[in-house]
Design an enzyme around this catalytic site. Structure first.
Site, PDB file in Angstrom:
ATOM      1  N   ARG A  36       0.878  -1.398  -0.015  1.00 46.89           N
ATOM      2  CA  ARG A  36      -0.021   0.040  -0.130  1.00 46.89           C
ATOM      3  C   ARG A  36       0.990   1.037   0.149  1.00 46.89           C
ATOM      4  O   ARG A  36       0.388   2.297  -0.642  1.00 46.89           O
ATOM      5  CB  ARG A  36      -0.831   0.041   1.323  1.00 46.89           C
ATOM      6  CG  ARG A  36      -1.973  -1.080   1.104  1.00 46.89           C
ATOM      7  CD  ARG A  36      -3.102  -1.012   2.301  1.00 46.89           C
ATOM      8  NE  ARG A  36      -3.659   0.474   2.078  1.00 46.89           N
ATOM      9  CZ  ARG A  36      -4.721   0.767   1.321  1.00 46.89           C
ATOM     10  NH1 ARG A  36      -5.166  -0.040   0.360  1.00 46.89           N
ATOM     11  NH2 ARG A  36      -5.466   1.874   1.363  1.00 46.89           N
ATOM     12  N   VAL A  52     -12.548   5.749  -5.190  1.00 46.29           N
ATOM     13  CA  VAL A  52     -12.472   4.349  -5.391  1.00 46.29           C
ATOM     14  C   VAL A  52     -10.965   4.020  -5.652  1.00 46.29           C
ATOM     15  O   VAL A  52     -10.352   3.155  -4.973  1.00 46.29           O
ATOM     16  CB  VAL A  52     -13.179   3.948  -6.885  1.00 46.29           C
ATOM     17  CG1 VAL A  52     -12.897   2.353  -6.977  1.00 46.29           C
ATOM     18  CG2 VAL A  52     -14.720   4.370  -7.030  1.00 46.29           C
ATOM     19  N   ASP A  83     -16.290  -3.906   0.716  1.00 50.46           N
ATOM     20  CA  ASP A  83     -15.926  -4.355   1.961  1.00 50.46           C
ATOM     21  C   ASP A  83     -17.371  -4.958   2.616  1.00 50.46           C
ATOM     22  O   ASP A  83     -17.618  -5.917   3.067  1.00 50.46           O
ATOM     23  CB  ASP A  83     -15.089  -3.696   2.642  1.00 50.46           C
ATOM     24  CG  ASP A  83     -14.169  -3.247   1.755  1.00 50.46           C
ATOM     25  OD1 ASP A  83     -13.145  -4.177   1.326  1.00 50.46           O
ATOM     26  OD2 ASP A  83     -13.788  -1.984   1.709  1.00 50.46           O
ATOM     27  N   HIS A 116     -10.042   1.269   3.858  1.00 47.70           N
ATOM     28  CA  HIS A 116     -10.182   0.112   2.809  1.00 47.70           C
ATOM     29  C   HIS A 116      -8.816  -0.610   2.712  1.00 47.70           C
ATOM     30  O   HIS A 116      -8.229  -0.252   1.611  1.00 47.70           O
ATOM     31  CB  HIS A 116     -10.603   0.911   1.394  1.00 47.70           C
ATOM     32  CG  HIS A 116     -10.451  -0.400   0.536  1.00 47.70           C
ATOM     33  ND1 HIS A 116     -11.274  -1.258   0.389  1.00 47.70           N
ATOM     34  CD2 HIS A 116      -9.978  -0.241  -0.601  1.00 47.70           C
ATOM     35  CE1 HIS A 116     -11.300  -2.080  -0.609  1.00 47.70           C
ATOM     36  NE2 HIS A 116     -10.289  -1.232  -1.407  1.00 47.70           N
TER      37      HIS A 116
HETATM   38  P1  NAX Z   1      -6.939  -0.164 -14.098  1.00 49.56           P
HETATM   39  O1  NAX Z   1      -5.538  -0.039 -14.283  1.00 49.56           O
HETATM   40  O2  NAX Z   1      -7.591  -0.995 -15.182  1.00 49.56           O
HETATM   41  O3  NAX Z   1      -7.536   1.279 -14.667  1.00 49.56           O
HETATM   42  C1  NAX Z   1      -7.056   2.475 -13.836  1.00 49.56           C
HETATM   43  C2  NAX Z   1      -7.171   3.419 -15.093  1.00 49.56           C
HETATM   44  O4  NAX Z   1      -6.799   4.730 -14.372  1.00 49.56           O
HETATM   45  C3  NAX Z   1      -6.219   3.396 -16.098  1.00 49.56           C
HETATM   46  O5  NAX Z   1      -6.925   3.314 -17.554  1.00 49.56           O
HETATM   47  C4  NAX Z   1      -5.470   4.635 -16.114  1.00 49.56           C
HETATM   48  O6  NAX Z   1      -4.887   5.170 -17.370  1.00 49.56           O
HETATM   49  C5  NAX Z   1      -6.150   5.596 -15.401  1.00 49.56           C
HETATM   50  N1  NAX Z   1      -5.452   6.604 -14.744  1.00 49.56           N
HETATM   51  C6  NAX Z   1      -4.223   6.679 -13.963  1.00 49.56           C
HETATM   52  N2  NAX Z   1      -3.873   7.960 -13.746  1.00 49.56           N
HETATM   53  C7  NAX Z   1      -5.055   8.679 -14.170  1.00 49.56           C
HETATM   54  C8  NAX Z   1      -5.239  10.264 -13.927  1.00 49.56           C
HETATM   55  N3  NAX Z   1      -4.447  10.939 -13.294  1.00 49.56           N
HETATM   56  N4  NAX Z   1      -6.509  10.615 -14.414  1.00 49.56           N
HETATM   57  C9  NAX Z   1      -7.154   9.893 -15.043  1.00 49.56           C
HETATM   58  N5  NAX Z   1      -7.074   8.585 -15.169  1.00 49.56           N
HETATM   59  C10 NAX Z   1      -6.017   8.009 -14.841  1.00 49.56           C
HETATM   60  O7  NAX Z   1      -7.438  -0.093 -12.774  1.00 49.56           O
HETATM   61  P2  NAX Z   1      -8.930  -0.611 -11.915  1.00 49.56           P
HETATM   62  O8  NAX Z   1      -8.802  -2.091 -11.872  1.00 49.56           O
HETATM   63  O9  NAX Z   1     -10.046  -0.098 -12.836  1.00 49.56           O
HETATM   64  O10 NAX Z   1      -8.773  -0.086 -10.443  1.00 49.56           O
HETATM   65  C11 NAX Z   1      -8.965   1.452 -10.318  1.00 49.56           C
HETATM   66  C12 NAX Z   1      -8.555   1.630  -8.924  1.00 49.56           C
HETATM   67  O11 NAX Z   1      -9.547   1.274  -8.050  1.00 49.56           O
HETATM   68  C13 NAX Z   1      -7.244   1.148  -8.342  1.00 49.56           C
HETATM   69  O12 NAX Z   1      -6.627   2.163  -7.661  1.00 49.56           O
HETATM   70  C14 NAX Z   1      -7.593  -0.016  -7.568  1.00 49.56           C
HETATM   71  O13 NAX Z   1      -6.656  -0.334  -6.408  1.00 49.56           O
HETATM   72  C15 NAX Z   1      -8.885   0.633  -6.788  1.00 49.56           C
HETATM   73  N6  NAX Z   1      -9.854  -0.416  -6.462  1.00 49.56           N
HETATM   74  C16 NAX Z   1     -10.533   0.241  -5.168  1.00 49.56           C
HETATM   75  C17 NAX Z   1     -11.682  -0.634  -4.546  1.00 49.56           C
HETATM   76  C18 NAX Z   1     -12.314  -0.056  -3.374  1.00 49.56           C
HETATM   77  O14 NAX Z   1     -12.996  -0.913  -2.825  1.00 49.56           O
HETATM   78  N7  NAX Z   1     -11.946   1.256  -2.961  1.00 49.56           N
HETATM   79  C19 NAX Z   1     -11.941  -2.112  -4.944  1.00 49.56           C
HETATM   80  C20 NAX Z   1     -11.310  -2.402  -6.250  1.00 49.56           C
HETATM   81  C21 NAX Z   1      -9.997  -1.732  -6.811  1.00 49.56           C
HETATM   82  O15 NAX Z   1      -9.023  -2.544  -6.394  1.00 49.56           O
END
Ligand code: NAX
Length: 326
Positions: free
Chosen positions: A98, A129, A159, A187
């Site tokens: 983390r 998120v 969660d 989280h």
């Molecule tokens: P992905 O890597 O599939 O998608 C993330 C997207 O964000 C990529 O397309 C990337 O180009 C874009 N991105 C990066 N920097 C950016 C910026 N400055 N402005 C706009 N877009 C940007 O990840 P994904 O599986 O969709 O997960 C997204 C986030 O959700 C991660 O941080 C993940 O850890 C988090 N999660 C949070 C959860 C929660 O319960 N709070 C659960 C699910 C998930 O793990």
């Protein structure tokens, strides 16, 4: 029909968004009478893939979708935004700590906070998120001083949902019979899934399961569920995360179902002696477009220890990024 509202999704070409955006466009989040302008924000290298997503949105012919704007310019993405789902971040990969995530993402959320402060609707409702979600939401709030911090939340609904299903499967009960489950804290793997106030069909949940199952099976399996899913599918939770985001926003806007509790990462007002100003997950009830922390719950020694452990982790995260607070 109402006037259209503007919904911004960041990380719009990512895997969570691939499920999330289509459900927002269908009206599942804000209602079947609410037209939507979708603003999709990505980093420049992902714009080609995002163009493909917009073509699929076009091909879905959603009646409520008035306009799609896709961009790598945050000022365009957040301009007049009424709702923002901040998914864009670097996801946790295998073996990633983390702390690494914290470093990689803190900058993104300070810039987005300043941009929201400058161009978004003053009434904007924000769900963070992208991980580490609680501390990212805190950075955002600190960089958006003109937006009421009650309008900035972090997602712990996934969660919460995981807890509900663990218990429902253990007791072979419908989810709808389970009330007053709660997730406290971060989280992360320090989160505390609390069943002390929970009932199943009116019966206290902890009288229906043995303590050994609760302490040694249910709590760790909810805490570790994200990592377990990464191990199984090779990437992090996507459709279930999108589902939780929809439920979070829907309940915030339209009210919690049957006045039940929902878990939300919100700015602590000092309730339950949790340090003021941290973004901490509390059980909340949503009504009239607002969330309120459920008050006056009895907290026993077992719960207090776990709530404090997660609070300490959040204090550590906050201190690591406090140089980004304006
Ligand atoms: P992905 O890597 O599939 O998608 C993330 C997207 O964000 C990529 O397309 C990337 O180009 C874009 N991105 C990066 N920097 C950016 C910026 N400055 N402005 C706009 N877009 C940007 O990840 P994904 O599986 O969709 O997960 C997204 C986030 O959700 C991660 O941080 C993940 O850890 C988090 N999660 C949070 C959860 C929660 O319960 N709070 C659960 C699910 C998930 O793990």
């Amino acid at each position: 029909m109402k006037e259209p509202v503007c919904v911004t999704v960041t990380g719009a070409a990512g895997q969570i968004s691939y499920s999330l955006i289509f459900r927002i466009a269908s009206g599942e989040m804000l209602g079947l009478d609410q037209p939507i302008v979708l603003k999709l924000l990505e980093i420049t290298p992902a714009l080609g893939a995002l163009r493909g997503v917009t073509m699929e949105l076009d091909d879905s012919a959603f009646p409520l979708l008035r306009k799609i704007i896709y961009t790598d310019d945050a000022e365009i993405g957040f301009k007049d935004s009424d709702f923002a789902l901040l998914v864009g971040a670097r996801p946790r990969g295998k073996g990633m700590e983390r702390k690494d995530l914290l470093e990689a993402n803190a900058n993104i959320f300070s810039v987005q906070g300043r941009t929201i402060n400058k161009v978004a609707s003053r009434e904007i409702k924000i769900l963070v998120v992208g991980n580490p979600a609680n501390t990212n939401a805190l950075i955002l709030a600190k960089n958006a001083p003109d937006i009421d911090s009650k309008q900035i939340t972090a997602m712990t609904r996934l969660d919460h949902n995981r807890s509900l299903t663990q218990l429902a499967q253990k007791l072979d009960s419908p989810i709808t019979k389970i009330k007053h489950a709660a997730i406290w804290g971060n989280h992360s793997s320090t989160q505390y899934p609390d069943l002390h106030h929970c009932s199943v069909d009116g019966i206290p949940a902890l009288s229906l399961v043995d303590n050994e199952w609760y302490v040694n099976h249910m709590i760790p399996s909810v805490q570790q569920r994200g990592a377990t899913i990464i191990k199984a599918r090779g990437s992090s939770s996507a459709a279930s995360a999108a589902n939780a985001a929809i439920m979070h926003m829907k309940d915030w806007v339209h009210g919690s179902q049957d006045n039940d509790w929902v878990s939300m990462g919100v700015i602590s007002d000092g309730s339950y002696e949790i340090e003021h100003g941290l973004v901490y997950s509390f059980p909340c009830i949503c009504r009239d477009g607002e969330w309120n922390i459920v008050k006056n719950l009895k907290i026993n020694v077992f719960s207090r220890q776990r709530m404090t452990a997660s609070e300490l982790e959040l204090i550590e995260e906050r201190d690591a990024v406090s140089h980004l607070f304006t």
